[in-house]
Write a protein that holds these residues in place. Structure first.
Motif, PDB file in Angstrom:
ATOM      1  N   PHE A 155      36.473  -7.409  49.396  1.00 44.54           N
ATOM      2  CA  PHE A 155      35.080  -7.570  49.294  1.00 44.54           C
ATOM      3  C   PHE A 155      34.343  -6.102  49.532  1.00 44.54           C
ATOM      4  CE2 PHE A 155      36.861 -11.167  51.649  1.00 44.54           C
ATOM      5  CZ  PHE A 155      37.104 -12.483  50.268  1.00 44.54           C
ATOM      6  N   VAL A 156      33.565  -6.355  48.579  1.00 47.61           N
ATOM      7  CA  VAL A 156      32.332  -5.359  49.094  1.00 47.61           C
ATOM      8  C   VAL A 156      30.673  -6.301  49.766  1.00 47.61           C
ATOM      9  CG1 VAL A 156      30.537  -3.985  47.856  1.00 47.61           C
ATOM     10  CG2 VAL A 156      32.814  -3.706  47.010  1.00 47.61           C
ATOM     11  N   VAL A 157      30.811  -6.078  50.569  1.00 48.08           N
ATOM     12  CA  VAL A 157      29.315  -7.391  51.492  1.00 48.08           C
ATOM     13  C   VAL A 157      28.173  -6.281  50.510  1.00 48.08           C
ATOM     14  CG1 VAL A 157      31.103  -8.391  53.121  1.00 48.08           C
ATOM     15  CG2 VAL A 157      29.163  -5.911  53.408  1.00 48.08           C
ATOM     16  N   TYR A 158      27.024  -6.518  50.315  1.00 48.71           N
ATOM     17  CA  TYR A 158      26.095  -6.070  49.877  1.00 48.71           C
ATOM     18  C   TYR A 158      25.295  -6.782  50.024  1.00 48.71           C
ATOM     19  CZ  TYR A 158      25.842  -8.651  45.554  1.00 48.71           C
ATOM     20  OH  TYR A 158      25.829  -9.573  44.564  1.00 48.71           O
ATOM     21  N   CYS A 159      23.700  -6.246  49.574  1.00 47.04           N
ATOM     22  CA  CYS A 159      22.327  -6.745  49.989  1.00 47.04           C
ATOM     23  C   CYS A 159      21.324  -7.469  48.750  1.00 47.04           C
ATOM     24  CB  CYS A 159      21.320  -6.012  50.044  1.00 47.04           C
ATOM     25  SG  CYS A 159      21.750  -4.638  51.859  1.00 47.04           S
ATOM     26  N   GLY A 160      22.701  -8.211  47.908  1.00 47.81           N
ATOM     27  CA  GLY A 160      22.292  -9.141  46.647  1.00 47.81           C
ATOM     28  C   GLY A 160      21.969 -10.160  47.237  1.00 47.81           C
ATOM     29  N   GLN A 162      24.121 -13.332  45.466  1.00 45.62           N
ATOM     30  CA  GLN A 162      24.957 -14.003  44.456  1.00 45.62           C
ATOM     31  C   GLN A 162      26.442 -13.495  44.775  1.00 45.62           C
ATOM     32  OE1 GLN A 162      24.784 -14.623  40.729  1.00 45.62           O
ATOM     33  NE2 GLN A 162      23.863 -12.907  39.976  1.00 45.62           N
ATOM     34  N   GLN A 163      27.436 -13.942  44.942  1.00 51.70           N
ATOM     35  CA  GLN A 163      28.995 -13.619  44.669  1.00 51.70           C
ATOM     36  C   GLN A 163      28.938 -12.870  43.619  1.00 51.70           C
ATOM     37  OE1 GLN A 163      31.794 -16.350  46.580  1.00 51.70           O
ATOM     38  NE2 GLN A 163      33.492 -14.823  46.196  1.00 51.70           N
ATOM     39  N   LEU A 164      29.944 -12.243  43.323  1.00 49.12           N
ATOM     40  CA  LEU A 164      30.320 -11.242  41.771  1.00 49.12           C
ATOM     41  C   LEU A 164      32.170 -11.495  42.089  1.00 49.12           C
ATOM     42  CD1 LEU A 164      27.451  -9.376  41.214  1.00 49.12           C
ATOM     43  CD2 LEU A 164      27.852 -11.757  40.616  1.00 49.12           C
ATOM     44  N   PRO A 165      32.691 -11.821  41.070  1.00 49.54           N
ATOM     45  CA  PRO A 165      33.473 -11.700  41.181  1.00 49.54           C
ATOM     46  C   PRO A 165      34.530  -9.790  40.368  1.00 49.54           C
ATOM     47  CG  PRO A 165      33.348 -13.071  38.894  1.00 49.54           C
ATOM     48  CD  PRO A 165      31.746 -12.589  39.925  1.00 49.54           C
ATOM     49  N   PHE A 166      35.134  -9.728  40.593  1.00 49.61           N
ATOM     50  CA  PHE A 166      35.257  -8.073  40.110  1.00 49.61           C
ATOM     51  C   PHE A 166      37.150  -7.641  39.755  1.00 49.61           C
ATOM     52  CE2 PHE A 166      31.037  -6.935  40.929  1.00 49.61           C
ATOM     53  CZ  PHE A 166      30.854  -5.527  39.757  1.00 49.61           C
ATOM     54  N   GLY A 167      37.380  -9.018  39.259  1.00 44.21           N
ATOM     55  CA  GLY A 167      39.074  -8.598  39.344  1.00 44.21           C
ATOM     56  C   GLY A 167      39.766  -8.618  39.756  1.00 44.21           C
ATOM     57  N   ASP A 168      41.338  -9.667  40.368  1.00 46.27           N
ATOM     58  CA  ASP A 168      42.445  -8.962  41.343  1.00 46.27           C
ATOM     59  C   ASP A 168      41.780  -9.139  42.775  1.00 46.27           C
ATOM     60  OD1 ASP A 168      43.907  -8.378  38.399  1.00 46.27           O
ATOM     61  OD2 ASP A 168      42.831  -5.893  39.379  1.00 46.27           O
ATOM     62  N   GLY A 169      41.628 -10.526  42.843  1.00 42.89           N
ATOM     63  CA  GLY A 169      41.306 -10.582  44.184  1.00 42.89           C
ATOM     64  C   GLY A 169      39.808  -9.801  45.098  1.00 42.89           C
ATOM     65  N   LEU A 170      39.218  -9.423  44.454  1.00 43.37           N
ATOM     66  CA  LEU A 170      37.454  -8.514  44.818  1.00 43.37           C
ATOM     67  C   LEU A 170      36.755  -9.311  44.043  1.00 43.37           C
ATOM     68  CD1 LEU A 170      39.199  -5.246  43.994  1.00 43.37           C
ATOM     69  CD2 LEU A 170      39.710  -6.464  45.883  1.00 43.37           C
ATOM     70  N   SER A 171      35.785  -9.069  45.334  1.00 40.67           N
ATOM     71  CA  SER A 171      34.575  -9.720  44.918  1.00 40.67           C
ATOM     72  C   SER A 171      33.057  -8.996  45.651  1.00 40.67           C
ATOM     73  CB  SER A 171      34.850 -11.633  45.081  1.00 40.67           C
ATOM     74  OG  SER A 171      34.444 -11.380  45.849  1.00 40.67           O
ATOM     75  N   THR A 206      22.478  -3.866  44.184  1.00 35.66           N
ATOM     76  CA  THR A 206      23.307  -3.967  43.075  1.00 35.66           C
ATOM     77  C   THR A 206      25.461  -3.335  43.633  1.00 35.66           C
ATOM     78  OG1 THR A 206      22.374  -1.892  42.332  1.00 35.66           O
ATOM     79  CG2 THR A 206      21.631  -3.710  41.521  1.00 35.66           C
ATOM     80  N   ILE A 207      25.840  -3.693  42.836  1.00 33.09           N
ATOM     81  CA  ILE A 207      27.204  -3.175  43.174  1.00 33.09           C
ATOM     82  C   ILE A 207      27.954  -2.291  41.342  1.00 33.09           C
ATOM     83  CG2 ILE A 207      28.137  -3.767  45.071  1.00 33.09           C
ATOM     84  CD1 ILE A 207      29.131  -6.349  44.566  1.00 33.09           C
ATOM     85  N   ARG A 208      28.544  -1.953  41.997  1.00 29.54           N
ATOM     86  CA  ARG A 208      29.830  -1.479  40.779  1.00 29.54           C
ATOM     87  C   ARG A 208      31.126  -1.128  40.644  1.00 29.54           C
ATOM     88  NH1 ARG A 208      27.475   4.458  40.764  1.00 29.54           N
ATOM     89  NH2 ARG A 208      27.799   3.964  42.920  1.00 29.54           N
ATOM     90  N   THR A 209      32.018  -1.354  39.434  1.00 26.62           N
ATOM     91  CA  THR A 209      32.975  -0.821  39.424  1.00 26.62           C
ATOM     92  C   THR A 209      33.356   0.081  40.673  1.00 26.62           C
ATOM     93  OG1 THR A 209      33.432  -1.460  37.447  1.00 26.62           O
ATOM     94  CG2 THR A 209      35.369  -0.419  38.640  1.00 26.62           C
ATOM     95  N   ASN A 210      33.083   0.848  41.102  1.00 25.48           N
ATOM     96  CA  ASN A 210      33.706   2.107  41.909  1.00 25.48           C
ATOM     97  C   ASN A 210      33.492   2.428  43.381  1.00 25.48           C
ATOM     98  OD1 ASN A 210      34.263   5.067  41.569  1.00 25.48           O
ATOM     99  ND2 ASN A 210      32.324   5.566  42.122  1.00 25.48           N
ATOM    100  N   ASP A 211      32.288   1.057  43.573  1.00 24.98           N
ATOM    101  CA  ASP A 211      32.440   0.976  45.247  1.00 24.98           C
ATOM    102  C   ASP A 211      33.226  -0.690  45.622  1.00 24.98           C
ATOM    103  OD1 ASP A 211      29.812   1.435  45.248  1.00 24.98           O
ATOM    104  OD2 ASP A 211      29.172  -0.352  43.873  1.00 24.98           O
ATOM    105  N   PHE A 212      34.626  -0.353  44.759  1.00 25.86           N
ATOM    106  CA  PHE A 212      35.300  -0.936  44.851  1.00 25.86           C
ATOM    107  C   PHE A 212      37.015  -0.292  45.150  1.00 25.86           C
ATOM    108  CE2 PHE A 212      33.276  -4.575  43.484  1.00 25.86           C
ATOM    109  CZ  PHE A 212      33.589  -5.834  44.190  1.00 25.86           C
TER     110      PHE A 212
END
Length: 415
Positions: free
Chosen positions: A386-391, A393-402, A362-368
């Motif tokens: 990008f935050v590359v993680y062990c989940g 699916q791709q998840l958007p986090f706004g402003d060109g970040l995912s 899982t990823i959180r806003t703070n990871d960005f």
């Protein structure tokens, strides 16, 4: 089912074949047991005018040292395996290609960064091309595109990738396996561990002594074990000196040797005018995550897991940069306020793709946090983050970040 690991197609083969057509000396550089000899032989297959010399053979090595000019006197292309074992050949090779400048005159392989060896003396500018061969990438193992770098620079924040079936335990298994062909072939954990143990013994007894006069190999072994626990972290010579009871100058010398023989890699710090608070300390990472994981056997805390996962991701990026069409460089970023980004890819146009690695499903806003700071400081130069993680699916986090699954590194292709 995969074919034998050492016969898997290598992305570097196209680079070698292109260089043979227009360059006098082609050098395949890389760690021992990465398949350099196999690659060289495959690239010369079908060429009737080839002479092959293997300098691990004592008789061949003795001949090369006794009569370098005569040793090199042959028509067509000459392949010389482990050329660093006879440094006196270097000037004779230079003389041979100056007299006969035909393309593909020599195809050399070496288990050290040849042009960094002080014994060679001449870097052969304009006459040679070096192609680095690393352990197998995941894309080479699984026959997938291995096109993440080209895809993200082409698509930027519009980059998209599909869902992944892999989870944290799968990624940890892949990272612990690494990319050495022999390690991939050995599926039983005990047999793979035996390979890594024997590999380290071979490195310490042969490769290290080929490039430097190391009087206390036990100190080098202690340093390697300590560095494994710090793979993916900033390189702190003073702390290593204190922990190991070795002079800082010796630690520096030994680290240089380990990088020279491709056991480790130093990733330079990244800075720009917009990020003047950036620090300049390089990040240390092992060339192969499997070897680092082997050295950390029995250590199962979060710090070790995060270190191995970052080593794994940085390794995949490093491999991919050798064949991607995007001319980019790999750095890391950290500033004096503690903000950091694990990987910075910058292309020749100055565009930046920033990547953070998380060993979690899982990823959180703070990871960005680090990505957002860098994005604000760089403005238009910030191409995507990008935050590359062990989940899965791709998840958007706004402003060109995912957030994207780690497997996107090798499954991504043209967008």
């Amino acid at each position: 089912m995969h074919q034998a690991a050492d016969l898997l197609p290598r992305k570097a083969s196209a680079l070698v074949e292109e260089a043979l057509a227009d360059t006098r000396i082609i050098i395949i550089n890389g760690a021992r047991q990465t398949g350099k000899s196999t690659l060289a032989e495959q690239c010369l297959r079908g060429n009737p005018a080839v002479t092959k010399r293997y300098l691990d053979d004592v008789r061949t090595r003795t001949s090369a040292a006794a009569d370098p000019a005569g040793f090199l006197d042959a028509p067509g292309t000459m392949m010389i395996d482990e050329v660093q074992r006879v440094p006196d050949l270097w000037l004779s090779i230079k003389h041979a290609v100056d007299r006969d400048p035909r393309p593909g005159h020599f195809l050399l392989t070496g288990s050290a960064r040849l042009l960094g060896l002080s014994k060679l003396g001449d870097s052969l500018p304009g006459r040679s091309e070096t192609i680095e061969l690393f352990p197998l990438s995941q894309g080479e193992i699984d026959s997938t595109p291995d096109g993440f770098i080209d895809a993200v620079f082409a698509a930027g924040s519009e980059f998209r990738t599909g869902p992944s079936d892999l989870r944290r335990k799968d990624y940890l298994m892949l990272a612990a396996r690494g990319g050495y062909p022999e390690a991939i072939r050995r599926t039983a954990p005990r047999r793979r561990a035996q390979f890594f143990s024997s590999y380290l013994d071979d490195i310490m007894s042969r490769d290290v002594h080929q490039v430097a006069d190391i009087r206390r190999s036990s100190d080098m072994r202690r340093l390697v074990a300590t560095l494994a626990a710090q793979s993916g972290r900033l390189l702190n010579y003073s702390r290593l000196s204190a922990d190991l009871g070795m002079p800082v100058s010796t630690v520096r010398e030994y680290v240089d040797i380990l990088e020279l023989i491709y056991l480790i890699r130093l990733i330079p710090a990244w800075s720009a005018n917009a990020t003047t608070r950036a620090i300049s300390t390089p990040k240390l990472t092992f060339t192969d995550s499997g070897l680092a994981a082997h050295l950390l056997t029995g250590i199962t805390n979060d710090a070790a897991t995060g270190s191995i996962m970052e080593t794994f991701v940085l390794g995949e990026l490093t491999r991919q940069l050798t064949w991607s069409t995007t001319m980019a460089r790999l750095h890391h970023y950290r500033d004096r306020d503690g903000y950091e980004v694990d990987a910075i890819l910058e292309d020749n146009a100055g565009r930046v793709v920033a990547i953070e690695v998380k060993a979690a499903e899982t990823i959180r806003t703070n990871d960005f946090r680090g990505l957002r700071i860098l994005q604000r400081r760089l403005g238009d130069r910030f191409h995507a983050g990008f935050v590359v993680y062990c989940g899965d699916q791709q998840l958007p986090f706004g402003d060109g970040l995912s957030g994207v699954p780690i497997s996107a590194l090798w499954t991504a292709g043209p967008q």
